[in-house]
Design a protein around this motif. Sequence first.
Motif, PDB file in Angstrom:
ATOM      1  N   ALA A   1       0.826  -1.209   0.000  1.00 30.17           N
ATOM      2  CA  ALA A   1       0.000   0.000   0.000  1.00 30.17           C
ATOM      3  C   ALA A   1       0.857   1.254   0.000  1.00 30.17           C
ATOM      4  N   LEU A   2       1.954   1.250   0.765  1.00 32.01           N
ATOM      5  CA  LEU A   2       2.820   2.424   0.818  1.00 32.01           C
ATOM      6  C   LEU A   2       3.481   2.684  -0.539  1.00 32.01           C
ATOM      7  N   LEU A   3       3.959   1.644  -1.175  1.00 31.12           N
ATOM      8  CA  LEU A   3       4.587   1.803  -2.493  1.00 31.12           C
ATOM      9  C   LEU A   3       3.561   2.292  -3.510  1.00 31.12           C
ATOM     10  N   ALA A   4       2.325   1.774  -3.395  1.00 29.84           N
ATOM     11  CA  ALA A   4       1.276   2.214  -4.314  1.00 29.84           C
ATOM     12  C   ALA A   4       0.942   3.689  -4.091  1.00 29.84           C
ATOM     13  N   TRP A   5       0.863   4.091  -2.833  1.00 27.62           N
ATOM     14  CA  TRP A   5       0.516   5.479  -2.522  1.00 27.62           C
ATOM     15  C   TRP A   5       1.555   6.460  -3.066  1.00 27.62           C
ATOM     16  N   PHE A   6       2.818   6.141  -2.891  1.00 24.30           N
ATOM     17  CA  PHE A   6       3.863   7.080  -3.323  1.00 24.30           C
ATOM     18  C   PHE A   6       4.151   7.014  -4.817  1.00 24.30           C
ATOM     19  N   SER A   7       3.559   6.033  -5.515  1.00 30.76           N
ATOM     20  CA  SER A   7       3.808   5.917  -6.952  1.00 30.76           C
ATOM     21  C   SER A   7       2.610   6.326  -7.803  1.00 30.76           C
ATOM     22  N   THR A   8       1.398   6.188  -7.270  1.00 31.16           N
ATOM     23  CA  THR A   8       0.224   6.514  -8.065  1.00 31.16           C
ATOM     24  C   THR A   8      -0.070   8.007  -8.031  1.00 31.16           C
ATOM     25  N   LYS A   9      -0.666   8.496  -9.116  1.00 29.08           N
ATOM     26  CA  LYS A   9      -1.008   9.908  -9.209  1.00 29.08           C
ATOM     27  C   LYS A   9      -2.409  10.208  -8.687  1.00 29.08           C
ATOM     28  N   THR A  10      -3.224   9.183  -8.542  1.00 29.29           N
ATOM     29  CA  THR A  10      -4.623   9.421  -8.186  1.00 29.29           C
ATOM     30  C   THR A  10      -4.989   8.926  -6.795  1.00 29.29           C
ATOM     31  N   GLY A  11      -4.396   7.829  -6.357  1.00 27.75           N
ATOM     32  CA  GLY A  11      -4.686   7.353  -5.012  1.00 27.75           C
ATOM     33  C   GLY A  11      -4.904   5.857  -4.951  1.00 27.75           C
ATOM     34  N   VAL A  12      -5.274   5.366  -3.765  1.00 24.47           N
ATOM     35  CA  VAL A  12      -5.410   3.928  -3.537  1.00 24.47           C
ATOM     36  C   VAL A  12      -6.672   3.628  -2.738  1.00 24.47           C
ATOM     37  N   LEU A  13      -7.169   2.420  -2.932  1.00 28.60           N
ATOM     38  CA  LEU A  13      -8.203   1.841  -2.087  1.00 28.60           C
ATOM     39  C   LEU A  13      -7.568   0.649  -1.382  1.00 28.60           C
ATOM     40  N   VAL A  14      -7.481   0.731  -0.050  1.00 30.43           N
ATOM     41  CA  VAL A  14      -6.869  -0.340   0.738  1.00 30.43           C
ATOM     42  C   VAL A  14      -7.968  -1.068   1.492  1.00 30.43           C
TER      43      VAL A  14
ATOM     44  N   SER B   1      -4.260  15.810  -0.557  1.00 28.70           N
ATOM     45  CA  SER B   1      -4.824  14.471  -0.415  1.00 28.70           C
ATOM     46  C   SER B   1      -5.940  14.469   0.624  1.00 28.70           C
ATOM     47  N   VAL B   2      -6.770  13.445   0.546  1.00 33.19           N
ATOM     48  CA  VAL B   2      -7.825  13.186   1.520  1.00 33.19           C
ATOM     49  C   VAL B   2      -7.779  11.713   1.884  1.00 33.19           C
ATOM     50  N   VAL B   3      -7.708  11.445   3.177  1.00 33.48           N
ATOM     51  CA  VAL B   3      -7.757  10.075   3.685  1.00 33.48           C
ATOM     52  C   VAL B   3      -9.139   9.840   4.264  1.00 33.48           C
ATOM     53  N   MET B   4      -9.817   8.819   3.773  1.00 32.29           N
ATOM     54  CA  MET B   4     -11.136   8.465   4.297  1.00 32.29           C
ATOM     55  C   MET B   4     -11.023   7.126   5.018  1.00 32.29           C
ATOM     56  N   ASP B   5     -10.970   7.196   6.340  1.00 31.68           N
ATOM     57  CA  ASP B   5     -10.856   5.987   7.158  1.00 31.68           C
ATOM     58  C   ASP B   5     -12.241   5.363   7.351  1.00 31.68           C
TER      59      ASP B   5
ATOM     60  N   PRO C   1     -12.219  18.063  -5.827  1.00 26.46           N
ATOM     61  CA  PRO C   1     -11.491  18.450  -7.043  1.00 26.46           C
ATOM     62  C   PRO C   1     -10.576  17.328  -7.511  1.00 26.46           C
ATOM     63  N   LYS C   2     -10.419  17.213  -8.806  1.00 24.36           N
ATOM     64  CA  LYS C   2      -9.708  16.078  -9.389  1.00 24.36           C
ATOM     65  C   LYS C   2      -8.220  16.038  -9.035  1.00 24.36           C
ATOM     66  N   HIS C   3      -7.628  17.194  -8.657  1.00 23.56           N
ATOM     67  CA  HIS C   3      -6.193  17.182  -8.357  1.00 23.56           C
ATOM     68  C   HIS C   3      -5.884  16.538  -6.994  1.00 23.56           C
ATOM     69  N   ILE C   4      -6.914  16.315  -6.190  1.00 23.48           N
ATOM     70  CA  ILE C   4      -6.715  15.771  -4.844  1.00 23.48           C
ATOM     71  C   ILE C   4      -6.619  14.255  -4.903  1.00 23.48           C
ATOM     72  N   ARG C   5      -5.551  13.729  -4.343  1.00 25.64           N
ATOM     73  CA  ARG C   5      -5.363  12.278  -4.314  1.00 25.64           C
ATOM     74  C   ARG C   5      -6.158  11.673  -3.156  1.00 25.64           C
ATOM     75  N   LEU C   6      -6.657  10.462  -3.372  1.00 26.40           N
ATOM     76  CA  LEU C   6      -7.520   9.800  -2.399  1.00 26.40           C
ATOM     77  C   LEU C   6      -6.845   8.576  -1.797  1.00 26.40           C
ATOM     78  N   MET C   7      -7.029   8.404  -0.494  1.00 24.95           N
ATOM     79  CA  MET C   7      -6.658   7.164   0.167  1.00 24.95           C
ATOM     80  C   MET C   7      -7.895   6.679   0.915  1.00 24.95           C
ATOM     81  N   LEU C   8      -8.499   5.628   0.408  1.00 26.41           N
ATOM     82  CA  LEU C   8      -9.690   5.051   1.019  1.00 26.41           C
ATOM     83  C   LEU C   8      -9.283   3.806   1.800  1.00 26.41           C
ATOM     84  N   LEU C   9      -9.551   3.801   3.093  1.00 26.87           N
ATOM     85  CA  LEU C   9      -9.170   2.686   3.962  1.00 26.87           C
ATOM     86  C   LEU C   9     -10.432   1.991   4.439  1.00 26.87           C
TER      87      LEU C   9
END
Length: 793
Positions: A35-48, A145-149, A171-179
């Motif tokens: 998940a950490l590698l995905a977060w720092f490499s993707t431009k849009t975000g991750v769903l964990v 970024s926005v983290v949604m726990d 806004p589209k420029h904001i990266r998402l982390m959905l946990l």
Amino acid sequence: MSEFNAPDPTVSRDELCSEYLDLLPFEPYPVQEEALLAWFSTKTGVLVCAPTGTGKTLIAEAAIYEALRTGTTTYYTTPLIALTDQKFRELQEKAALWGFDPNDVGLVTGNRSVNPNAKVLVVVAEILLNRLLHTEAFDFKDVSSVVMDEFHNFADRERGIVWELSLTLLPKHIRLMLLSATVGNTAEFLNWLTLSHGRRLQLVQSFERKVPLRYEWVEDQLLSEQLELMTDGDEADRKTPALVFCFNREQCWSVAEHLKGKHLVDKPTRERLNQELEKHDFSHGAGPKIKQILLRGVGVHHAGVLPSFRRIVEDLFQQKLLSVCVCTETLAAGINLPARSVVLTELLKGPPKKKKLMEASGAHQMFGRAGRPQFDTQGYVFALAHEDDVKISRWKVKYDQIPEDTKDPLLIKAKKKMKKKAPTRRSTFQYWSEAQFETLQTSPPGKLYSNGPLPWRLLAYLLTISPDVSRIREFIALRLMEPKQRELAEKELTQMLISLEIGEYVKLDPPPPKPKTEEEKQEEEPAKKPQGTFGALLMEAREDAGTGEAKQKKKKTEDVPEREIYAPQYAHPQSKMHQLLKFRSVNPLYGVFLTEVLAQAEPEERIQAFESVLEMPGSVARNVRVPYPEVMPPGNLAREFLDQEVIRRGLAAHDELYPSRDDDIPFEERRWPIPFADKLRMLFHSDFPRVRDFRITPVWCAGDFLTFNADFNKYVSGRDLVKQEGIIFKHLLRLILLLEEFEQVTPPGLTDGEWKDQLREMGETLTRGCRDIDPTSTNEMLESAHLRQEMII
């Protein structure tokens, strides 16, 4: 880490990843590393998506570190205020550990605000949505970024739309982390997110826990015996600390009081406990009872416990001074109390005789609380059989010890005697089984779907921005729903808009069709077919006989176009519309309705009306019933208007409003007077038949509290409400906030000053009583009133 104190917006993502991994005190689990590698490499975000206890917080903290390091802003959202407070404290500690100022982390919950302009903002989900709706006041250009726990709350019927709308508005420029906990349709959800909202997230999914769980069905031990067994041995062998889940507050008290006679902690721990407890005041309400339970190493945590006592329980459990915390299932989705074991006292939920197996998603939340990654190599989940089944199991062991083929007369006699005294299950009770426990373990995780209706307040707000209904319909069309559900949601929107026009809040274009007269309805009714099975068959036979006439009729019917479904294109706000935006704690239409009828009400009637919208739990409501009319006579509004109007409209007869009271009639057969609050509801539903999405609970709690001179301790003690004092306390606080909302809409016939003075006097008296019992919680709640008024949801 002092070299990182100054933010550096030029640092690369690769450098950030390397720095953060170096900061970790231990090697990350595989899912964390992925998940950490995905977060720092993707431009849009991750769903964990991973089970509870997998360490998703460490993943979330990577986004926090990135914001602090680069000087950008990030939001960390959670579904619960208690969880938000906990994450705020944790992230402040992390910021200091990384070499940043703890004040770089802020908190905004609706209850309180700390460092609201900080770069890292820990917020409840509603705060983020309301800021997205108020773009003129909140700038998201610097938000990285926005983290949604706890993102699985997306499927929650009551509040899921908060997460859904936030995804739509970000806004589209904001990266998402959905946990999220594990979900059953990640591919479907991500595909929907891409097609409907143009967001392509990378999926990181795991079904494995770092601390594996061991499931045990306990059929031969009562709860107190099982917990004593779990506390035996040294630190490595003990199965405590444990969370014991009950499905109602009364059961929590019963279990906890039963355990206070057991020794569940050792002598050194008891001495430390005693020292900690001396720091707090347990002299009032349930305090003496709670203190005695705590001294045995047992905590009680549920809504019936005052917030001040709940905080003490949380602190003691986190210090490992309690072996057991008896709690309701809400704790599983809320604050984190680390435990080695989880004990389920029951597997069925619901009213008596109608109980069903608990939902798998709720069970998985509870299971996931077992096993602490930093302390345990194994987590334990125990499910206990009902005590009747325990007695049967124990009897069977003794009975089977005597061989069936024994020739010993004494043993034969003893076996017959035992058989006659064999314990049995009760025919009126529902039991659970080991097979059901196994079903919960193997059930697939829940799915992420759009759920719940569009809130009235939000609909009103959106229409004030633009009367174009097509924008709202576009949102509904994009919801993650089955086609039938989406169709129902669109129809529900139309019904809501018609209700707004009935109340003169909007003007619809085109206008809704006029209701049909009785004559028109009768003309449209088809000729009735003969009644009875034989007559119906004969009619069908005649229609089908030889000519094919029935088929021709059917074809003609199919060729006729369906009647056009009404769907307004515009809903133009009228002058009253702003009133709907004043109410958050009550259905806005009902709130305005109350202000229009309460001008001539007496104080007792107003209190009843206000209290009734706060939805007090039934287990408490039955203890704070509205008194009989002979004890509390009807007030001016009921006598002069409400009773007459209810009878005139045919909503109830006089003997239903005030049935004769005969003490000779058995209690269960007595007819109860219709409470004042229910009369108001009946009148409202007569005016707004389509609005049914709110509940009324007639109670006389705050009014009774005021007769005790707002002395909380005297009230709960005098009315035998000590075990539910947390519910009462919360009810009073919510009423205080509700009064502030009603201050903003003055009833016709009263001046603003008259109305506000009356409500403020009541609110100040309630506030004084609440401050006397728990000043911290009271002040936090009152501070929230100013923040809440700017919130749309």
